[in-house]
Scaffold this motif. Structure first.
Motif, mmCIF file in Angstrom:
data_model
loop_
_atom_site.group_PDB
_atom_site.id
_atom_site.type_symbol
_atom_site.label_atom_id
_atom_site.label_comp_id
_atom_site.label_asym_id
_atom_site.label_seq_id
_atom_site.Cartn_x
_atom_site.Cartn_y
_atom_site.Cartn_z
ATOM 1 N N ASN A 287 0.791 -1.114 0.062
ATOM 2 C CA ASN A 287 -0.172 -0.069 0.036
ATOM 3 C C ASN A 287 0.751 1.259 0.162
ATOM 4 O O ASN A 287 0.876 2.142 0.865
ATOM 5 C CB ASN A 287 -0.982 0.039 1.152
ATOM 6 N N VAL A 288 1.816 1.413 -1.021
ATOM 7 C CA VAL A 288 2.682 2.615 -1.229
ATOM 8 C C VAL A 288 1.928 3.488 -1.956
ATOM 9 O O VAL A 288 1.650 3.378 -3.174
ATOM 10 C CB VAL A 288 3.937 2.020 -1.647
ATOM 11 N N SER A 289 1.886 4.650 -1.486
ATOM 12 C CA SER A 289 1.734 5.887 -2.198
ATOM 13 C C SER A 289 2.856 6.955 -2.333
ATOM 14 O O SER A 289 3.387 7.208 -1.259
ATOM 15 C CB SER A 289 0.268 6.722 -1.844
ATOM 16 N N LEU A 290 3.018 7.589 -3.378
ATOM 17 C CA LEU A 290 3.889 8.899 -3.394
ATOM 18 C C LEU A 290 3.834 9.474 -4.683
ATOM 19 O O LEU A 290 3.365 9.335 -5.622
ATOM 20 C CB LEU A 290 5.510 8.003 -3.239
ATOM 21 N N THR A 291 4.500 10.884 -4.422
ATOM 22 C CA THR A 291 4.655 11.595 -5.734
ATOM 23 C C THR A 291 5.945 12.271 -5.829
ATOM 24 O O THR A 291 6.635 12.739 -4.832
ATOM 25 C CB THR A 291 3.679 12.811 -5.378
ATOM 26 N N LEU A 292 6.541 12.145 -7.120
ATOM 27 C CA LEU A 292 7.666 12.930 -7.388
ATOM 28 C C LEU A 292 7.786 13.685 -8.346
ATOM 29 O O LEU A 292 6.794 13.788 -9.168
ATOM 30 C CB LEU A 292 8.698 11.760 -7.838
ATOM 31 N N LEU A 293 8.385 14.897 -8.342
ATOM 32 C CA LEU A 293 8.234 16.125 -8.899
ATOM 33 C C LEU A 293 9.550 16.269 -9.872
ATOM 34 O O LEU A 293 10.518 16.049 -9.215
ATOM 35 C CB LEU A 293 8.143 17.335 -8.008
#
Length: 259
Positions: A19-25
């Motif tokens: 259940n991994v969530s992430l945002t990379l910019l």
């Protein structure tokens, strides 16, 4: 932007990503740390499409990763894995030219050749151009593969698109001089509208170079944020089962971990 939501992945009964969530910019140099078996390389494979999650989705910008044509993706994304050996008898120049395959049909153009040479020069391996790749040391192979992924993401002046660079322990075989040289290079790349996701093991290098740290343990994100926010005494002891001590570098003022 790269966005992952609720990723899970398992092999048999072993839940490797939970259940991994992430945002990379774009412009953000992200370094990923965690103990052996924490799920770092598996997460990289899910974010690059090498593995398919049991649940969850990955977006590159506003497109689902699985919907992007491979020919398009090959010009947007480059991956440097831990596997350095190749099953073919290639020269150093030929290995780097593999990064240009998405850009020509049968034969490389003079521009492709110049880009490959420039990337070899960037990593300090131009003088090895005609050497057999198999004859190189582990560290030299690592630098040649880095030149390959740099050639794949080489940006023409008119190209303003976001690109994605994934590196799985890219400095593990390098001496300390080249570790810093390569990480400085990669940090500079991140400023060029490239999303950079790098797996490392050295906490002090993360404290020095990372703009964003993801700390993984047992397939879950334990912490995500700036290096100083995430790499605390409590977090390191919980994840690595080791009590750290921090001192302040007398010249730079950075935190440095000792054990």
């Amino acid at each position: 932007m790269l966005k992952a939501e609720n990723l899970s992945f398992q092999i048999g009964d072993n839940l490797l990503i939970d259940n991994v969530s992430l945002t990379l910019l774009p412009g953000e140099f992200t370094m990923v740390l965690g103990p052996n078996g924490a799920g770092k390389s598996t997460l990289l494979k899910l974010l690059t499409g090498t593995e398919t999650p049991r649940q969850g989705q990955v977006w590159y910008g506003d497109q689902l990763l699985r919907s992007i044509p491979l020919s398009t993706l090959a010009r947007q994304k480059a991956v440097l894995s831990q596997l350095l050996s190749l099953p073919f008898d290639l020269s150093v120049a030929e290995v780097v030219m593999m990064g240009r395959y998405p850009y020509f049909d049968l034969n490389p153009t003079s521009l492709d050749k110049q880009i490959a040479d420039d990337c070899l020069e960037t990593v300090g391996m131009f003088s090895f151009k005609t050497r057999a790749f198999a004859s190189l040391s582990g560290g030299e192979k690592q630098k040649v593969h880095l030149a390959r992924v740099l050639a794949q993401l080489y940006r023409q002046a008119e190209d303003r698109s976001v690109k994605y660079l994934f590196l799985d322990e890219p400095i593990s075989a390098l001496d300390i001089h080249y570790q810093h040289q390569i990480l400085s290079l990669v940090r500079e790349l991140a400023s060029q509208n490239i999303i950079v996701f790098v797996i490392v093991h050295d906490i002090n290098l993360a404290l020095q170079y990372a703009q964003k740290v993801i700390l993984i343990d047992k397939g879950r994100i334990y912490g995500m944020g700036s290096a100083n926010e995430v790499l605390t005494e409590t977090a390191i002891e919980a994840v690595f089962k080791l009590r750290p001590y921090f001192i302040t570098h007398p010249e730079t003022g950075r935190r440095v971990m000792i054990c």
